[in-house]
Design an enzyme around this catalytic site. Structure first.
Site, PDB file in Angstrom:
ATOM      1  N   ASN A   1       3.594  28.781   4.140  1.00  0.00           N
ATOM      2  CA  ASN A   1       2.342  29.523   4.248  1.00  0.00           C
ATOM      3  C   ASN A   1       1.537  29.111   5.469  1.00  0.00           C
ATOM      4  O   ASN A   1       1.042  29.966   6.212  1.00  0.00           O
ATOM      5  CB  ASN A   1       1.514  29.302   2.972  1.00  0.00           C
ATOM      6  CG  ASN A   1       0.174  30.005   2.997  1.00  0.00           C
ATOM      7  OD1 ASN A   1      -0.763  29.529   3.611  1.00  0.00           O
ATOM      8  ND2 ASN A   1       0.093  31.135   2.320  1.00  0.00           N
TER       9      ASN A   1
ATOM     10  N   LYS B   1      -5.823  29.516   7.893  1.00  0.00           N
ATOM     11  CA  LYS B   1      -6.042  30.374   6.732  1.00  0.00           C
ATOM     12  C   LYS B   1      -7.542  30.602   6.597  1.00  0.00           C
ATOM     13  O   LYS B   1      -8.248  29.940   5.837  1.00  0.00           O
ATOM     14  CB  LYS B   1      -5.463  29.731   5.472  1.00  0.00           C
ATOM     15  CG  LYS B   1      -4.010  29.304   5.588  1.00  0.00           C
ATOM     16  CD  LYS B   1      -3.094  30.443   5.979  1.00  0.00           C
ATOM     17  CE  LYS B   1      -3.019  31.529   4.937  1.00  0.00           C
ATOM     18  NZ  LYS B   1      -2.033  32.579   5.305  1.00  0.00           N
TER      19      LYS B   1
ATOM     20  N   ASP C   1      -1.341  27.920  -1.590  1.00  0.00           N
ATOM     21  CA  ASP C   1      -0.474  28.904  -2.245  1.00  0.00           C
ATOM     22  C   ASP C   1       0.825  28.314  -2.793  1.00  0.00           C
ATOM     23  O   ASP C   1       1.863  28.984  -2.797  1.00  0.00           O
ATOM     24  CB  ASP C   1      -0.158  30.058  -1.288  1.00  0.00           C
ATOM     25  CG  ASP C   1      -1.351  30.967  -1.065  1.00  0.00           C
ATOM     26  OD1 ASP C   1      -2.386  30.764  -1.731  1.00  0.00           O
ATOM     27  OD2 ASP C   1      -1.263  31.866  -0.217  1.00  0.00           O
TER      28      ASP C   1
END
Length: 300
Positions: free
Chosen positions: A27, A61, A254
């Site tokens: 991720n 992110k 995640d």
């Protein structure tokens, strides 16, 4: 703006992938060492299975639910790391942007620029990504109908870039949950470009977990990733997007919806077999449909 020949070549190669191409990786960049190791392992697996691979990881992110969540190394350091991965392993890179101002710098490293689902209708961001000349992968917003992707893809094309893809990543189903509607994989073809299925984010439960010390994190159903993946390849998507981690339970972001690296090859082999068989069945259906149509025609 001129499209680079390398971008067009990659785009055409991905479109021609048989049975599908793979966008995969952790991720977020956790460290240079980790992302480099993951890239090597995933490339080796994709090569053995016979799938074209574009390696994925994020440098920031920016849309985390909590300000306490891990975000990554940031754009400057993150792009340096991704460039090292690209050169060391000789493979294309996909990463996401959140602001128009990031696109030019990201376009100098990434082969595919990804538009996050929450930003899929942001015209300025789509245009800025398009003007880099790189392939643009647009994730469908969890709040959007599949037909919205027609307009998002058209914004990229009107900016002079024909190399666009759209990606299904689930639809909101009340609070803290997503569902996957397989019909979207067909309806999104109205965007007239490759359709990708995100088989990991689609199983998120957004902001479902309360963290000790405050903040929230997303949960998810990792065990259902094969189910969604089988459905997508049976429908006949052009590409599979998935996040992969060597230790999902310790992943900073995640973790509940990252697929274990140790199980990646087995899953991909199964998906290839399903996709190949589904294609054969579909071809047989078309053949016999044509035969029956011919039989029903009046003889001259």
């Amino acid at each position: 703006m001129e499209l680079s020949s390398s971008s067009t070549l990659l785009y055409n190669n991905l479109k021609a992938a048989d049975p599908f191409f793979l966008l995969a990786g952790p991720n977020v960049i956790e460290s240079e060492d980790h992302v480099m190791r993951m890239a090597g392992h995933i490339k080796a697996i994709a090569s053995r299975v016979g799938l074209p691979l574009v390696f994925k990881s994020s440098f920031d992110k920016a849309n985390r639910t909590s300000s306490k969540s891990f975000r990554g190394p940031g754009m400057e350091q993150g792009l340096k790391t991704l460039e090292k991965v690209k050169l060391a392993h000789d493979m294309p890179i996909i990463t996401d942007v959140h602001e128009s101002s990031q696109c030019e710098a990201v376009g100098k490293v990434a082969d595919i620029i990804q538009i996050p689902a929450f930003l899929c209708r942001q015209t300025d961001l789509l245009v800025a990504a398009a003007k880099t000349g790189k392939i643009v992968n647009i994730k469908k917003g969890q709040f959007c109908a599949p037909t919205v992707m027609v307009n998002s893809a058209e914004k990229v094309r009107l900016a002079g870039n024909e190399n666009v893809m759209v990606c299904e990543r689930g639809t909101m189903f009340g609070y803290h949950d997503l569902i996957v509607d397989p019909r979207n994989l067909e309806w999104m073809r109205k965007a007239n470009c490759p359709v990708v299925a995100d088989i990991t984010h689609s199983l998120q439960q957004p902001a479902e977990r309360q963290l000790e010390g405050g903040g929230v994190a997303s949960g998810g159903f990792r065990e259902l990733i094969p189910c969604i993946a089988r459905t997508a390849v049976a429908v006949g998507v052009d590409g599979i997007f998935m996040e992969v981690h060597d230790d999902p339970l310790s992943a900073p972001v995640d973790g509940p919806t990252q697929w274990p690296l140790r199980n990646l090859e087995e899953l991909l082999q199964e998906l290839v077999a399903i996709a190949v068989r589904a294609s054969i069945i579909y071809d047989e259906y078309l053949y016999y449909t044509d035969v029956e149509y011919i039989k029903q025609q009046p003889k001259l």
